[in-house]
Design an enzyme around this catalytic site. Structure first.
Site, PDB file in Angstrom:
ATOM      1  NE  ARG A 185       4.907   1.701   0.050  1.00  0.00           N
ATOM      2  CZ  ARG A 185       5.842   1.627   0.977  1.00  0.00           C
ATOM      3  NH1 ARG A 185       7.050   2.049   0.725  1.00  0.00           N
ATOM      4  NH2 ARG A 185       5.587   1.131   2.163  1.00  0.00           N
ATOM      5  CD1 TRP A 225       0.071  -6.072  -3.131  1.00  0.00           C
ATOM      6  CD2 TRP A 225      -0.169  -6.719  -1.010  1.00  0.00           C
ATOM      7  NE1 TRP A 225       0.486  -7.386  -3.041  1.00  0.00           N
ATOM      8  CE2 TRP A 225       0.345  -7.803  -1.751  1.00  0.00           C
ATOM      9  CE3 TRP A 225      -0.409  -6.904   0.342  1.00  0.00           C
ATOM     10  CZ2 TRP A 225       0.637  -9.039  -1.181  1.00  0.00           C
ATOM     11  CZ3 TRP A 225      -0.122  -8.139   0.914  1.00  0.00           C
ATOM     12  CH2 TRP A 225       0.398  -9.189   0.153  1.00  0.00           C
ATOM     13  CG  ASN A 282       1.220   0.377   4.435  1.00  0.00           C
ATOM     14  OD1 ASN A 282       0.923  -0.803   4.263  1.00  0.00           O
ATOM     15  ND2 ASN A 282       2.391   0.879   4.076  1.00  0.00           N
ATOM     16  N   GLY A 283      -0.957  -1.588   6.632  1.00  0.00           N
ATOM     17  CA  GLY A 283      -0.674  -2.492   7.748  1.00  0.00           C
ATOM     18  C   GLY A 283      -1.854  -3.395   8.027  1.00  0.00           C
ATOM     19  CD  GLU A 311       9.490 -11.210  -8.008  1.00  0.00           C
ATOM     20  OE1 GLU A 311      10.629 -11.603  -8.363  1.00  0.00           O
ATOM     21  OE2 GLU A 311       9.331 -10.353  -7.147  1.00  0.00           O
ATOM     22  CE  LYS A 319      11.862  -3.097  -5.101  1.00  0.00           C
ATOM     23  NZ  LYS A 319      12.544  -4.215  -5.775  1.00  0.00           N
ATOM     24  CD  GLU A 364      16.979 -13.715  -7.206  1.00  0.00           C
ATOM     25  OE1 GLU A 364      16.389 -14.209  -6.238  1.00  0.00           O
ATOM     26  OE2 GLU A 364      16.682 -12.603  -7.672  1.00  0.00           O
ATOM     27  CE  LYS A 372      13.721 -11.484  -9.337  1.00  0.00           C
ATOM     28  NZ  LYS A 372      14.575 -11.224  -8.194  1.00  0.00           N
ATOM     29  CG  HIS A 399      17.590 -37.952  -4.145  1.00  0.00           C
ATOM     30  ND1 HIS A 399      17.875 -39.229  -3.728  1.00  0.00           N
ATOM     31  CD2 HIS A 399      18.787 -37.327  -4.320  1.00  0.00           C
ATOM     32  CE1 HIS A 399      19.184 -39.367  -3.624  1.00  0.00           C
ATOM     33  NE2 HIS A 399      19.770 -38.234  -3.989  1.00  0.00           N
ATOM     34  CB  CYS A 455      -0.928   0.083   1.204  1.00  0.00           C
ATOM     35  SG  CYS A 455      -2.004  -1.313   1.418  1.00  0.00           S
TER      36      CYS A 455
HETATM   37  O1  M6R Z   1      13.037  -5.533   0.729  1.00  0.00           O
HETATM   38  P1  M6R Z   1      13.438  -6.948   0.970  1.00  0.00           P
HETATM   39  O2  M6R Z   1      14.736  -7.312   0.349  1.00  0.00           O
HETATM   40  O3  M6R Z   1      13.426  -7.300   2.437  1.00  0.00           O
HETATM   41  O4  M6R Z   1      12.310  -7.813   0.305  1.00  0.00           O
HETATM   42  C1  M6R Z   1      12.265  -9.188   0.425  1.00  0.00           C
HETATM   43  C2  M6R Z   1      11.388  -9.810  -0.633  1.00  0.00           C
HETATM   44  O5  M6R Z   1      10.079  -9.368  -0.491  1.00  0.00           O
HETATM   45  C3  M6R Z   1      11.873  -9.486  -2.046  1.00  0.00           C
HETATM   46  O6  M6R Z   1      13.193  -9.854  -2.221  1.00  0.00           O
HETATM   47  C4  M6R Z   1      11.013 -10.196  -3.081  1.00  0.00           C
HETATM   48  O7  M6R Z   1      11.186 -11.568  -2.997  1.00  0.00           O
HETATM   49  C5  M6R Z   1      11.369  -9.679  -4.479  1.00  0.00           C
HETATM   50  N1  M6R Z   1      10.207  -9.139  -5.095  1.00  0.00           N
HETATM   51  C6  M6R Z   1      11.903 -10.717  -5.389  1.00  0.00           C
HETATM   52  O8  M6R Z   1      12.239 -10.194  -6.625  1.00  0.00           O
END
Ligand code: M6R
Length: 611
Positions: free
Chosen positions: A27, A75, A99-100, A490, A606, A483, A487, A506, A2
């Protein structure tokens, strides 16, 4: 999670709020809304499902004029994304953006219903509006007084801004668990959940601290603690330009941020990495004495930051000879922990606001850690402020939801820390110098691997009709496979999983057929021979292999079901950072051909400031 922006000014603030929302949209972007009051107390609230552009369209049909107002991009946590659940929420004349999460919202809702309140949304936020209204009715007082009396009844985490439309000159902002920053202007003041939203408007900021409640008018800002006592907070001048949020020549923030990696790494190294040693004097004059005591490292992080912690575990143990554990913050915070002797807790986070990582850091303070170190991209963030020590990654603002440049700069800082701790732990000078040389070469190596952009773009076409993918790697490249998979899922919404290549037999081998792409990270290192057996296991079962390598691995491109993406040379120690880049590009181009919303993938935000 948010985005909040609020303003109190002399002029019409409609455009300011909308522009601010656009800058905050990364956000949260499932719905948006604003409420504006003019000098005479006439109030207008507009909300819509979807992106801020829908809200802008809606405002264009109205002639909105107002000198005070609040706006929000959501969000969803409680209640589906919909217009009725969009903020601001109201109770007659009380307006709230939040927000929260309000943990006791169900209990409060029941109580409010018994007092005759009618709820129009499924959100926890509407509870706050009615609760404030009820308190106002029962006890009277200014908005600030009402807020001060009401906050003790609310449990959870909240950054919120409140307005009373009968008194269109005052905003009240509350920070309990979720960040808020005040932008200080001349004859106008602003509040936002992120400084980014305010950069074109002001360059002086006050970051609210935990439990702060601010009363803000055009010409005055007063800040109180939760007991209503006035507190002083520093005014910070920022020299960050608002241009940093432009995409420049790129089509997406993610693309721009991938290409910014050489410079981001260079900036992260400046002043810290000489030819012979790592200089962390920014951590204080006694840092050497402190680090010498460290006998164990505990990393806590989420998502991409967790993956970078996982890479560093290999480095801490093999190079600095220091045992290291890495744990997902949301697990760490609820586990019964046995803390090792002289263990340093490292909180890794791009934003510095991730709720689980922050909670893990707070928990560590009550346990027997020798200290805490934040590695973070945002200097004024909660994680940085609450850690004993911090090292900032100098990536610049990262706007794309998918972390890219902050992953590589986190790894750069971690590798410097490995050398520093190693040097205090008997690491050979020659090894230290070799790693330093490799780090210094890294920006150049990344520039070289970025030249493979077109090749990777061409390969991405193969993924257009794919629903699944496997990523495999070994050793310090297993977390790079993780990673790569994160990506891809996501931003392209392709289901992707990562495996340590030795694990295929396995279970995951059962998934292999001629429709399953298997992306192999195959750097030239001592595990390559073993990895080739795993490649063979996939090849003989007809899997579609995509092998990223900088070695002649004994297979030809397009032989069998195999594509080889030949990459330039890189030093072994920095190879995990280097190999991440083509995987970022692959995800980017797959998402592009699948017409995904690359910078704002569905359901994500984000900065994850809720649990
Ligand atoms: O701000 P942060 O690094 O603590 O965020 C952690 C995750 O939310 C963040 O890395 C998320 O997995 C990314 N969107 C991945 O690309």
């Amino acid at each position: 999670m948010c985005g909040i922006i609020a303003a109190v000014a002399k002029c019409n603030i409609t455009k300011i709020l909308l522009q601010g929302l656009l800058r905050l949209e990364y956000r949260g972007y499932d719905s948006a809304g604003l409420a504006i009051v003019d000098k005479h107390g006439n109030v207008k609230r507009l909300r819509c499902l979807g992106k801020v552009k829908n809200l802008i369209k809606k405002t264009e049909k109205e002639n909105l004029m107002g000198v005070i107002g609040l706006a929000h991009t959501r969000w969803a946590t409680h209640g589906i994304p919909s217009e009725i659940n969009a903020h601001p929420h109201i109770s007659e004349y009380i307006f709230v953006v939040h927000n929260g999460i309000i943990e006791n919202h169900e209990q409060l809702r029941k109580k409010l219903i018994s007092y005759g309140y009618y709820f129009t949304s499924e959100t926890d936020t509407e509870v706050i509006a009615h609760l404030l209204h009820l308190k106002q009715k029962q006890q009277g007082g200014s908005l600030l007084e009402v807020v001060l009396k009401t906050i003790p009844q609310i449990r959870g985490s909240f950054g919120m801004v409140i307005m009373d439309s009968r008194n269109p000159s005052i905003l009240v902002a509350v920070r309990v668990g979720n960040p808020l920053v005040i932008g200080c202007g001349t004859g106008e003041n602003f509040v936002a959940s992120d400084q980014l939203a305010l950069l074109p408007l002001v360059n002086s900021f006050i970051h609210l601290e935990e439990g702060d409640i601010a009363e803000i008018s055009q010409n005055k800002i007063s800040i109180f603690n939760i007991r209503g006592k006035i507190v002083n907070r520093d005014l910070i001048k920022s020299n960050i330009s608002h241009d940093i949020t432009s995409k420049g020549i790129y089509n997406h923030y993610m693309q721009k941020e991938i290409y910014e990696q050489p410079i981001a790494i260079k900036n992260t190294l400046i002043g810290r990495c000489t030819n012979k040693e790592i200089d962390f004097s920014e951590l204080g004059v006694n840092i050497g004495i402190f680090l010498k005591k460290v006998k164990h490292i505990q990393i806590v992080a989420c998502g991409t930051s967790y993956n970078s912690g996982m890479v560093s575990r290999y480095w801490f143990e093999s190079l600095a000879k220091i045992p290291c554990d890495v744990e997902i913050a949301s697990e760490f915070r609820y586990r019964t922990l046995q803390v090792r002797k002289n263990s340093l807790l490292i909180a890794l986070s791009q934003s510095g606001e991730t709720a689980d990582t922050l909670a893990a850091l707070r928990l560590s303070k009550r346990l027997n850690y020798i200290g805490s170190l934040a590695i973070c991209n945002v200097l004024c963030s909660s994680i940085v402020r609450e850690s004993d020590l911090y090292l900032i990654t100098k990536s610049g603002v990262e706007i794309g939801v998918a972390s890219t440049k902050t992953f590589s700069t986190q790894l750069t800082v971690l590798l410097m820390l490995v050398i520093k701790l190693g040097s205090l732990n008997g690491m050979q000078l020659e090894l230290q110098h070799n790693i330093i040389k490799a780090i210094k070469m890294l920006p150049h190596r990344i520039e070289q691997v970025l030249t493979k952009d077109k090749l990777i773009k061409a390969i991405a076409k193969d993924f257009f009709d794919k629903n699944h993918a496997l990523f495999i790697g070994r050793g310090d490249h297993y977390p790079i496979a993780m990673e790569g998979a994160l990506k891809l899922k996501e931003i392209s919404y392709i289901h992707a999983e990562a495996y340590a290549a030795g694990e295929l037999k396995h279970g995951p081998l059962a998934l292999i057929d001629n429709k399953m792409p298997v992306i192999v990270i195959a750097p030239n290192n001592k595990l390559l021979k073993k990895l080739k057996y795993n490649i063979e296991e996939v090849r003989t079962r007809g899997g579609l292999l995509y092998i990223f390598t900088n070695q002649d691995i004994g297979f030809k491109n397009n032989e069998y079901n195999m594509k080889i993406i030949q990459l330039p040379y890189v030093e072994s120690v920095t190879a995990p950072i280097f190999y991440t880049i083509p995987l970022q590009l692959l995800s980017y181009y797959v998402a592009l051909i699948k017409c995904r919303n690359i910078d704002q993938p569905r359901n994500l935000a984000k900065s994850v400031t809720v649990e």
